[in-house]
Design a protein around this motif. Structure first.
Motif: not given
Length: 229
Positions: A205, A189, A86, A220, A202
């Motif tokens: 985060g 994503a 992420w 996630i 993605t």
């Protein structure tokens, strides 16, 4: 039968790689993974060790990796290991490695400043935006049944290639002082196949708080499970 997961973390401290990965290690263990943790990409150059893993989770912002390390990672994914992560931990890693950029297919370019009227927002680059699931995302095992949701966090400007399957996107709207004239759609994503391996990433985060946001966490966790061999 239990599976093996390798977590590789480190790089820029601002993304809190230890605490960030600790958010997901319990879920991985609950899903039946034995989890090993490494604090550098050095393990990527050990072909025999890397071949044992069904999933490689990377949270390593910026930093550097050798040619042998990146070659080893590419080989492991092509042979079937999943690769996932992420935010900057996967799409702002090893900036000098074109082979890594080709593997991941997406690169952080910028996080534009928040609008001038951001008021209570304390972090300059934070924006409010909606994560929207694409038609592909609505039918994909990772995101099927998930609903669009709003976030207040960094909004990444991402450079990508056409090999990605975008599951969710967002609109980056220009504000006062921004140099682009029209709203720009950015991926949030996506998945990607590389040889026999699957890749999930993605752009969300930035902080542990953002990772613990229920729809982000679900996204996630489902992406990690899908990517695994």
């Amino acid at each position: 039968m239990s599976k093996l997961c390798l977590v590789v973390r480190g790089g820029w401290d601002g993304h809190d790689p230890v605490r960030a990965t600790e958010v997901f290690i319990p879920a991985l263990e609950d899903a039946g993974f034995f989890v090993d943790v490494e604090d550098s990409p050095e393990v990527y150059s050990d072909e025999a060790t890397l071949a044992r893993y069904d999933l490689i989770v990377q949270c390593l912002t910026m930093g550097s990796a050798t040619v042998d390390e990146i070659s080893g990672l590419r080989r492991a994914v092509a042979n079937g290991a999943g690769f996932a992560g992420w935010h900057g931990g996967i799409i702002d890693s090893f900036r000098a490695s074109t082979d890594y950029l080709q593997l991941v297919g997406a690169q952080f370019a910028a996080h534009p400043h928040a609008p001038a009227d951001r008021g209570r927002i304390d972090v300059e680059a934070y924006r409010e935006y909606t994560v929207r699931f694409t038609p592909a995302g609505k039918a994909h095992p990772i995101t099927e049944g998930m609903s669009d949701f709003d976030v207040l966090t960094e909004q990444y400007w991402v450079l990508t290639d056409p090999l990605l399957e975008v599951l969710a996107d967002c609109v980056l709207v220009p504000g006062n002082g921004d140099e682009w004239a029209e709203p720009v759609t950015m991926p949030v994503a996506w998945t990607r196949t590389w040889g026999k391996g699957r890749i999930f990433a993605t752009s969300i985060g930035h902080t542990v708080d953002s990772l613990e946001n229920p729809p982000v966490r679900a996204l996630i966790e489902r992406g990690l499970a899908w990517a695994a061999r």
